[in-house]
Design a protein around this motif. Structure first.
Motif, PDB file in Angstrom:
ATOM      1  N   LYS A 218      43.869  64.768  35.387  1.00  0.00           N
ATOM      2  CA  LYS A 218      43.997  66.077  36.018  1.00  0.00           C
ATOM      3  C   LYS A 218      44.437  67.079  34.957  1.00  0.00           C
ATOM      4  O   LYS A 218      44.795  66.723  33.839  1.00  0.00           O
ATOM      5  CB  LYS A 218      45.013  66.022  37.163  1.00  0.00           C
ATOM      6  N   ILE A 219      44.459  68.362  35.354  1.00  0.00           N
ATOM      7  CA  ILE A 219      44.799  69.427  34.421  1.00  0.00           C
ATOM      8  C   ILE A 219      46.185  69.231  33.823  1.00  0.00           C
ATOM      9  O   ILE A 219      46.392  69.457  32.630  1.00  0.00           O
ATOM     10  CB  ILE A 219      44.690  70.819  35.096  1.00  0.00           C
ATOM     11  N   TYR A 220      47.166  68.766  34.629  1.00  0.00           N
ATOM     12  CA  TYR A 220      48.520  68.619  34.092  1.00  0.00           C
ATOM     13  C   TYR A 220      48.576  67.525  33.025  1.00  0.00           C
ATOM     14  O   TYR A 220      49.314  67.628  32.051  1.00  0.00           O
ATOM     15  CB  TYR A 220      49.541  68.346  35.207  1.00  0.00           C
ATOM     16  N   GLY A 221      47.774  66.444  33.190  1.00  0.00           N
ATOM     17  CA  GLY A 221      47.727  65.396  32.181  1.00  0.00           C
ATOM     18  C   GLY A 221      47.046  65.860  30.909  1.00  0.00           C
ATOM     19  O   GLY A 221      47.498  65.563  29.798  1.00  0.00           O
ATOM     20  N   LYS A 222      45.971  66.614  31.061  1.00  0.00           N
ATOM     21  CA  LYS A 222      45.245  67.134  29.905  1.00  0.00           C
ATOM     22  C   LYS A 222      46.128  68.077  29.084  1.00  0.00           C
ATOM     23  O   LYS A 222      46.152  68.019  27.851  1.00  0.00           O
ATOM     24  CB  LYS A 222      43.991  67.878  30.354  1.00  0.00           C
TER      25      LYS A 222
ATOM     26  N   LEU B 281      58.525  78.923  27.092  1.00  0.00           N
ATOM     27  CA  LEU B 281      57.334  79.571  26.557  1.00  0.00           C
ATOM     28  C   LEU B 281      57.560  81.071  26.474  1.00  0.00           C
ATOM     29  O   LEU B 281      57.949  81.711  27.453  1.00  0.00           O
ATOM     30  CB  LEU B 281      56.129  79.276  27.466  1.00  0.00           C
ATOM     31  N   ARG B 282      57.343  81.617  25.284  1.00  0.00           N
ATOM     32  CA  ARG B 282      57.372  83.066  25.088  1.00  0.00           C
ATOM     33  C   ARG B 282      56.160  83.429  24.246  1.00  0.00           C
ATOM     34  O   ARG B 282      56.103  83.112  23.058  1.00  0.00           O
ATOM     35  CB  ARG B 282      58.659  83.504  24.401  1.00  0.00           C
ATOM     36  N   ARG B 283      55.178  84.042  24.904  1.00  0.00           N
ATOM     37  CA  ARG B 283      53.879  84.278  24.292  1.00  0.00           C
ATOM     38  C   ARG B 283      53.316  82.941  23.833  1.00  0.00           C
ATOM     39  O   ARG B 283      53.021  82.091  24.646  1.00  0.00           O
ATOM     40  CB  ARG B 283      53.986  85.311  23.169  1.00  0.00           C
ATOM     41  N   ARG B 284      53.204  82.729  22.522  1.00  0.00           N
ATOM     42  CA  ARG B 284      52.677  81.432  22.072  1.00  0.00           C
ATOM     43  C   ARG B 284      53.760  80.506  21.522  1.00  0.00           C
ATOM     44  O   ARG B 284      53.464  79.415  21.050  1.00  0.00           O
ATOM     45  CB  ARG B 284      51.606  81.635  20.988  1.00  0.00           C
ATOM     46  N   GLU B 285      54.990  80.947  21.570  1.00  0.00           N
ATOM     47  CA  GLU B 285      56.085  80.122  21.065  1.00  0.00           C
ATOM     48  C   GLU B 285      56.478  79.081  22.118  1.00  0.00           C
ATOM     49  O   GLU B 285      56.855  79.432  23.236  1.00  0.00           O
ATOM     50  CB  GLU B 285      57.289  80.978  20.703  1.00  0.00           C
ATOM     51  N   ILE B 286      56.378  77.813  21.752  1.00  0.00           N
ATOM     52  CA  ILE B 286      56.636  76.710  22.681  1.00  0.00           C
ATOM     53  C   ILE B 286      57.870  75.933  22.228  1.00  0.00           C
ATOM     54  O   ILE B 286      58.026  75.632  21.044  1.00  0.00           O
ATOM     55  CB  ILE B 286      55.443  75.726  22.711  1.00  0.00           C
ATOM     56  N   ILE B 287      58.734  75.612  23.188  1.00  0.00           N
ATOM     57  CA  ILE B 287      59.804  74.636  22.961  1.00  0.00           C
ATOM     58  C   ILE B 287      59.648  73.557  24.033  1.00  0.00           C
ATOM     59  O   ILE B 287      59.642  73.869  25.233  1.00  0.00           O
ATOM     60  CB  ILE B 287      61.211  75.258  23.071  1.00  0.00           C
ATOM     61  N   ILE B 288      59.469  72.316  23.610  1.00  0.00           N
ATOM     62  CA  ILE B 288      59.395  71.211  24.560  1.00  0.00           C
ATOM     63  C   ILE B 288      60.823  70.749  24.825  1.00  0.00           C
ATOM     64  O   ILE B 288      61.447  70.104  23.978  1.00  0.00           O
ATOM     65  CB  ILE B 288      58.523  70.067  24.022  1.00  0.00           C
ATOM     66  N   ASN B 289      61.327  71.088  26.002  1.00  0.00           N
ATOM     67  CA  ASN B 289      62.711  70.771  26.356  1.00  0.00           C
ATOM     68  C   ASN B 289      62.881  69.326  26.800  1.00  0.00           C
ATOM     69  O   ASN B 289      63.942  68.730  26.567  1.00  0.00           O
ATOM     70  CB  ASN B 289      63.185  71.701  27.489  1.00  0.00           C
ATOM     71  N   GLU B 290      61.856  68.786  27.440  1.00  0.00           N
ATOM     72  CA  GLU B 290      61.935  67.430  27.968  1.00  0.00           C
ATOM     73  C   GLU B 290      60.712  66.623  27.524  1.00  0.00           C
ATOM     74  O   GLU B 290      59.778  66.408  28.310  1.00  0.00           O
ATOM     75  CB  GLU B 290      62.042  67.456  29.489  1.00  0.00           C
ATOM     76  N   PRO B 291      60.704  66.179  26.268  1.00  0.00           N
ATOM     77  CA  PRO B 291      59.541  65.443  25.753  1.00  0.00           C
ATOM     78  C   PRO B 291      59.265  64.149  26.513  1.00  0.00           C
ATOM     79  O   PRO B 291      58.100  63.763  26.675  1.00  0.00           O
ATOM     80  CB  PRO B 291      59.907  65.165  24.290  1.00  0.00           C
ATOM     81  N   GLU B 292      60.322  63.474  27.005  1.00  0.00           N
ATOM     82  CA  GLU B 292      60.115  62.226  27.751  1.00  0.00           C
ATOM     83  C   GLU B 292      59.353  62.487  29.044  1.00  0.00           C
ATOM     84  O   GLU B 292      58.469  61.719  29.427  1.00  0.00           O
ATOM     85  CB  GLU B 292      61.452  61.549  28.069  1.00  0.00           C
ATOM     86  N   LYS B 293      59.679  63.571  29.716  1.00  0.00           N
ATOM     87  CA  LYS B 293      58.984  63.911  30.961  1.00  0.00           C
ATOM     88  C   LYS B 293      57.528  64.283  30.676  1.00  0.00           C
ATOM     89  O   LYS B 293      56.624  63.931  31.450  1.00  0.00           O
ATOM     90  CB  LYS B 293      59.702  65.048  31.677  1.00  0.00           C
ATOM     91  N   LEU B 294      57.306  64.998  29.573  1.00  0.00           N
ATOM     92  CA  LEU B 294      55.940  65.359  29.197  1.00  0.00           C
ATOM     93  C   LEU B 294      55.130  64.104  28.853  1.00  0.00           C
ATOM     94  O   LEU B 294      53.943  64.001  29.203  1.00  0.00           O
ATOM     95  CB  LEU B 294      55.972  66.328  28.007  1.00  0.00           C
ATOM     96  N   GLU B 295      55.765  63.144  28.191  1.00  0.00           N
ATOM     97  CA  GLU B 295      55.108  61.867  27.898  1.00  0.00           C
ATOM     98  C   GLU B 295      54.730  61.156  29.203  1.00  0.00           C
ATOM     99  O   GLU B 295      53.642  60.575  29.314  1.00  0.00           O
ATOM    100  CB  GLU B 295      56.052  60.966  27.082  1.00  0.00           C
ATOM    101  N   GLN B 296      55.622  61.193  30.170  1.00  0.00           N
ATOM    102  CA  GLN B 296      55.353  60.537  31.457  1.00  0.00           C
ATOM    103  C   GLN B 296      54.163  61.196  32.164  1.00  0.00           C
ATOM    104  O   GLN B 296      53.297  60.508  32.720  1.00  0.00           O
ATOM    105  CB  GLN B 296      56.593  60.595  32.341  1.00  0.00           C
ATOM    106  N   ILE B 297      54.131  62.511  32.141  1.00  0.00           N
ATOM    107  CA  ILE B 297      53.003  63.248  32.751  1.00  0.00           C
ATOM    108  C   ILE B 297      51.713  62.871  32.050  1.00  0.00           C
ATOM    109  O   ILE B 297      50.665  62.677  32.687  1.00  0.00           O
ATOM    110  CB  ILE B 297      53.262  64.755  32.678  1.00  0.00           C
ATOM    111  N   SER B 298      51.758  62.764  30.724  1.00  0.00           N
ATOM    112  CA  SER B 298      50.573  62.377  29.952  1.00  0.00           C
ATOM    113  C   SER B 298      50.082  60.995  30.345  1.00  0.00           C
ATOM    114  O   SER B 298      48.882  60.773  30.530  1.00  0.00           O
ATOM    115  CB  SER B 298      50.909  62.407  28.453  1.00  0.00           C
ATOM    116  N   ARG B 299      51.007  60.052  30.496  1.00  0.00           N
ATOM    117  CA  ARG B 299      50.616  58.681  30.843  1.00  0.00           C
ATOM    118  C   ARG B 299      50.027  58.589  32.248  1.00  0.00           C
ATOM    119  O   ARG B 299      49.016  57.916  32.470  1.00  0.00           O
ATOM    120  CB  ARG B 299      51.836  57.746  30.755  1.00  0.00           C
ATOM    121  N   LEU B 300      50.650  59.292  33.209  1.00  0.00           N
ATOM    122  CA  LEU B 300      50.203  59.202  34.595  1.00  0.00           C
ATOM    123  C   LEU B 300      48.968  60.052  34.846  1.00  0.00           C
ATOM    124  O   LEU B 300      48.177  59.734  35.743  1.00  0.00           O
ATOM    125  CB  LEU B 300      51.348  59.621  35.527  1.00  0.00           C
ATOM    126  N   GLY B 301      48.841  61.127  34.051  1.00  0.00           N
ATOM    127  CA  GLY B 301      47.638  61.960  34.062  1.00  0.00           C
ATOM    128  C   GLY B 301      47.305  62.628  35.357  1.00  0.00           C
ATOM    129  O   GLY B 301      46.167  62.965  35.624  1.00  0.00           O
TER     130      GLY B 301
END
Length: 211
Positions: free
Chosen positions: A134-138, A191-211
């Motif tokens: 899905k879009i969130y996994g991508k 997120l501020r314009r194009r500046e990104i800070i990943i605050n919760e990398p573990e959660k983002l990894e989980q979203i990536s895995r579950l897709g």
């Protein structure tokens, strides 16, 4: 680079350096394959554009890589376009000289073959993954890719605008914006314009895995 002193000398004599500013096209789809381009510094997007259709971004290429390799032996024309995502410095290498290095130097040929094979497999698996997620996994995959492979940091400036991100992951600009805002609301990223800070990398990894 697995080249000997004589080969490096020949390369220096047959290499033309160039500077491209952010947004400039370096090599266009359909042009004759006359040079292989060595990317010395910067980031480049490799993409395909057919008629009035939106472009399809195949991959993001980092410095110390070659542009145009997929078309080197397959055809006389380039099948991809390349454009600078940042200011870049490149070196144009005559195709005849480059092919001679491959014929004469087994280690260099192995290095080139390994690069082409690795990129082909990476892109293959990414496209398969895009069709299944899905879009969130991508989008999670994309943010993690920039964080881990490109910038090696949880804080970075996105080199792509939202249209380009949609071209990379095969969705609409509106879907990209909506999902980025969702990640922000959930506190996963800032997120501020194009500046990104990943605050919760573990959660983002989980979203990536579950897709």
């Amino acid at each position: 680079m697995a080249l000997g002193e004589d080969e490096l000398q020949l390369l220096e004599e047959n290499c033309s350096e160039g500077i491209f500013r952010k947004g400039e096209e370096i090599l266009s789809e359909g042009s004759l394959t006359s040079h292989i381009i060595y990317l010395q510094t910067g980031l480049v997007k490799e993409y395909i554009k057919s008629g009035d259709q939106p472009e399809c971004i195949v991959q993001i290429i980092q410095n110390h890589a070659y542009l145009g390799l997929p078309s080197l032996f397959g055809d006389r024309v380039n099948h991809y376009s390349y454009a600078a995502l940042t200011d870049v410095a490149v070196c144009f290498i005559d195709v005849a000289i480059f092919k001679q290095f491959i014929l004469d130097n087994g280690k260099f040929a192995f290095e080139i073959l390994s690069t082409v094979s690795r990129d082909s497999l990476t892109n293959y698996h990414r496209f398969i993954s895009q069709g299944q997620k899905k879009i969130y996994g991508k989008l999670a995959d994309t943010l993690l890719y920039f964080s881990k492979a490109i910038f090696r940091s949880n804080r970075f400036r996105l080199p792509l605008n939202r249209n380009e991100i949609s071209y990379l992951i095969g969705t609409s600009r509106e879907s990209v914006s909506k999902q980025l805002n969702s990640f922000v609301r959930d506190g996963i990223i800032s997120l501020r314009r194009r500046e990104i800070i990943i605050n919760e990398p573990e959660k983002l990894e989980q979203i990536s895995r579950l897709g």
